[in-house]
Write a protein that holds these residues in place. Structure first.
Motif: not given
Length: 121
Positions: A100, A102-107, A109-110, A112
């Motif tokens: 979860t 990691l998904r939040d961090q990926q979102a 970055l996406d 940004y």
């Protein structure tokens, strides 16, 4: 087969094979000269071990899981005791929490990158 061939066939380094043996995860046979002898069932077990390690399970839990994957435990004790299952569930829950995050961090970055693309930065 000798350790070099077992390494090639399994995709696991000879060093890792020795480590699995030291940890009690595998027990290869021995040739008369003392060299390790890996049969296909040991290679199959190595592939399971590698998959479990890649999933992030600690060696201690893998050691407890393996007998159950072969149809029972080595000492006659049920592998699926409540305490063990609780520990595996707890590990799975910690892993889900990490996913979860990691998904939040990926979102983030996406978002940004999308903002940078649209504003030309």
């Amino acid at each position: 087969m000798k350790i070099g061939e077992a390494s090639r066939v399994s995709g696991v380094s000879a060093r890792s094979l020795r480590h699995y043996e030291d940890e009690g995860l595998i027990v290869p046979g021995r040739f008369g000269n003392g060299f390790r002898d890996y049969c296909q069932s040991t290679i199959d077990r190595v592939l399971v071990i590698r998959t479990l390690l890649e999933s992030g399970l600690p060696v201690r839990l893998i050691r407890e899981i393996l007998p159950g994957l072969n149809g029972g435990s080595d000492d006659g004790t049920p592998v699926s005791c409540a305490e063990f299952l609780h520990e595996v569930r707890s590990y799975r829950d910690r892993l889900a929490t990490r996913v979860t995050v990691l998904r939040d961090q990926q979102a983030a970055l996406d978002a940004y990158l999308e903002q940078a693309r649209t504003t030309g930065r």
